[in-house]
Design a protein around this motif. Sequence first.
Motif, PDB file in Angstrom:
ATOM      1  N   VAL A 108      99.496 -65.386 -20.170  1.00  0.00           N
ATOM      2  CA  VAL A 108      98.202 -64.730 -20.323  1.00  0.00           C
ATOM      3  C   VAL A 108      98.343 -63.715 -21.442  1.00  0.00           C
ATOM      4  O   VAL A 108      99.448 -63.211 -21.707  1.00  0.00           O
ATOM      5  N   ILE A 109      97.232 -63.432 -22.100  1.00  0.00           N
ATOM      6  CA  ILE A 109      97.263 -62.480 -23.200  1.00  0.00           C
ATOM      7  C   ILE A 109      96.157 -61.448 -23.070  1.00  0.00           C
ATOM      8  O   ILE A 109      95.167 -61.669 -22.359  1.00  0.00           O
ATOM      9  N   ALA A 110      96.324 -60.345 -23.766  1.00  0.00           N
ATOM     10  CA  ALA A 110      95.272 -59.359 -23.952  1.00  0.00           C
ATOM     11  C   ALA A 110      95.438 -58.789 -25.348  1.00  0.00           C
ATOM     12  O   ALA A 110      96.553 -58.445 -25.761  1.00  0.00           O
ATOM     13  N   ASP A 111      94.352 -58.735 -26.090  1.00  0.00           N
ATOM     14  CA  ASP A 111      94.321 -58.118 -27.417  1.00  0.00           C
ATOM     15  C   ASP A 111      93.263 -57.028 -27.368  1.00  0.00           C
ATOM     16  O   ASP A 111      92.115 -57.295 -27.000  1.00  0.00           O
ATOM     17  N   TYR A 112      93.645 -55.806 -27.721  1.00  0.00           N
ATOM     18  CA  TYR A 112      92.658 -54.728 -27.708  1.00  0.00           C
ATOM     19  C   TYR A 112      92.903 -53.759 -28.863  1.00  0.00           C
ATOM     20  O   TYR A 112      94.021 -53.622 -29.355  1.00  0.00           O
TER      21      TYR A 112
END
Length: 97
Positions: A91-95
């Motif tokens: 899973v990824i998160a880009d912020y």
Amino acid sequence: MIRHLVLFKLDEGVDREEPRVAEGVAAFRALGGQIPELRFWECAWNITDRPIAYDFAINSAVEDTDALKRYLEHPAHQAGVALWREFATWVIADYEY
């Protein structure tokens, strides 16, 4: 700046000591010195053993969305992803920060 976080979960029955896993880890550890868009790079095995925990993490940063795109398309990144695809999900998160 954009923070790019990735959490990897080894597939059922896959052990982190397997040679193919070691190859995937080595490929990702090397990315910090191979991709100029990376402003920050670290990756490591999770040290806790909880049912909801993922196994391996990447914490990185790039300047902007264009740099993120170049990083994601970079041949060294794509080669590492191809290795991990064989034995894990993620899973990824880009912020922005």
